[in-house]
Design a protein around this motif. Structure first.
Motif, PDB file in Angstrom:
ATOM      1  N   THR A 124      -8.705   0.047  -0.038  1.00 40.17           N
ATOM      2  CA  THR A 124      -7.578   0.930   0.434  1.00 40.17           C
ATOM      3  C   THR A 124      -7.583   1.226   2.001  1.00 40.17           C
ATOM      4  O   THR A 124      -8.591   0.961   2.766  1.00 40.17           O
ATOM      5  CB  THR A 124      -7.977   2.366  -0.123  1.00 40.17           C
ATOM      6  N   GLU A 169      -1.126   6.107   2.306  1.00 43.96           N
ATOM      7  CA  GLU A 169      -2.305   5.311   1.391  1.00 43.96           C
ATOM      8  C   GLU A 169      -1.658   4.012   1.203  1.00 43.96           C
ATOM      9  O   GLU A 169      -0.960   3.844   0.179  1.00 43.96           O
ATOM     10  CB  GLU A 169      -2.925   6.074   0.422  1.00 43.96           C
ATOM     11  N   ARG A 198      -3.036   0.962  -1.307  1.00 44.88           N
ATOM     12  CA  ARG A 198      -3.964   0.449  -2.291  1.00 44.88           C
ATOM     13  C   ARG A 198      -3.539  -0.734  -2.452  1.00 44.88           C
ATOM     14  O   ARG A 198      -2.625  -1.569  -2.922  1.00 44.88           O
ATOM     15  CB  ARG A 198      -3.576   1.181  -3.606  1.00 44.88           C
ATOM     16  N   TYR A 241       1.963   7.178  -1.042  1.00 42.08           N
ATOM     17  CA  TYR A 241       1.249   5.959  -0.957  1.00 42.08           C
ATOM     18  C   TYR A 241       2.078   4.784  -1.474  1.00 42.08           C
ATOM     19  O   TYR A 241       3.120   4.913  -2.312  1.00 42.08           O
ATOM     20  CB  TYR A 241      -0.095   5.992  -2.121  1.00 42.08           C
ATOM     21  N   ASP A 294       1.447   1.122  -3.809  1.00 43.49           N
ATOM     22  CA  ASP A 294       0.268   0.552  -4.721  1.00 43.49           C
ATOM     23  C   ASP A 294       0.670  -0.927  -4.797  1.00 43.49           C
ATOM     24  O   ASP A 294       2.009  -1.100  -5.231  1.00 43.49           O
ATOM     25  CB  ASP A 294       0.373   1.163  -6.155  1.00 43.49           C
TER      26      ASP A 294
END
Length: 249
Positions: free
Chosen positions: A185, A193, A195, A225, A227
């Protein structure tokens, strides 16, 4: 009949002539042996010299580390133990300790250069070696890296590659973490963030650089975030409730 008797020949002795160099070495050895005999066995230690270019270390830190050993005499001093004691100081990268007659111990130190934060309370130096200094000695503005022991070099090298690619973009990185379960991460300068999953982050850079940056252009302020753990797409978590509007697998 008389016989002639020959006189015995003198015994031939080998020529033991010494070369000038060997003569000089022998003389030096004799002089040193004589001087050594004059040196008292309990010759005291009278001086400690600490040398090095220090930015964060203090000479008195070294003095405290070696002080338990300085009560010994000049010849009884355990130099290996003294070196080990100095090497345990957090900011010491290399140490060399030597005796100098009469009565001086010289300690030369190379100080660590900080490269990144490491986990909660540590640092990595420029050789990717972890150490834990006093909290007040941790410099500001360093990237925040993290991982379990033994992964320092892997994390540092991955950070160098990924952060270089994402520099000067909305996804410029502030830190990178390798979780204990093997997932990567990252966190951007703006707190988003990223991922990456268990794949090396490098494998996701084309998607992040060429697709995500273009898709989220002008909307990064709303992103919580991204992903990237999908094979052919990504998902977005928004700071405010709304449809992702991003490519899905």
């Amino acid at each position: 009949m008389s016989r002639a008797h020959s006189l015995p020949r003198p015994l031939a002795l080998p020529n033991w002539r010494l070369s000038p160099l060997l003569s000089s070495l022998l003389m030096l050895a004799l002089v040193l042996a004589g001087l050594w005999a004059l040196v008292p066995e309990e010759a005291p230690l009278t001086r400690l010299e600490v040398r090095g270019h220090f930015e964060r270390m203090q000479a008195h830190d070294v003095q405290r580390a070696v002080e338990p050993y300085l009560s010994n005499s000049f010849f009884a001093l355990d130099m290996h133990a003294l070196r080990d004691a100095v090497a345990q100081l957090p900011w010491v990268a290399q140490v060399r300790a030597e005796r100098h007659w009469p009565g001086m111990v010289s300690v030369r130190i190379v100080e660590r250069q900080p490269y990144a934060r490491w986990n909660d309370d540590g640092l990595l130096d420029t050789e990717a070696r972890a150490f834990v200094p006093r909290a007040a000695q941790i410099p500001a503005g360093l990237p925040l890296l993290g991982g379990s022991p033994g992964h320092e070099i892997e994390v540092a090298h991955t950070w160098e590659r990924v952060s270089r690619v994402l520099a000067n973009t909305p996804a410029a990185l502030a830190g990178l973490q390798l979780e204990a379960r093997g997932e990567w991460t990252a966190r951007t300068d703006s707190g988003i963030e990223l991922r990456f999953g268990q794949s090396p982050p490098d494998e996701k850079l084309p998607m992040l650089r060429d697709v995500v940056l273009r898709t989220l252009d002008g909307r990064w302020q709303q992103v919580e975030y991204v992903d990237l753990r999908y094979t052919n797409g990504f998902a977005v978590g928004w700071r405010e409730a709304e449809t992702t509007g991003a490519d899905e697998p």
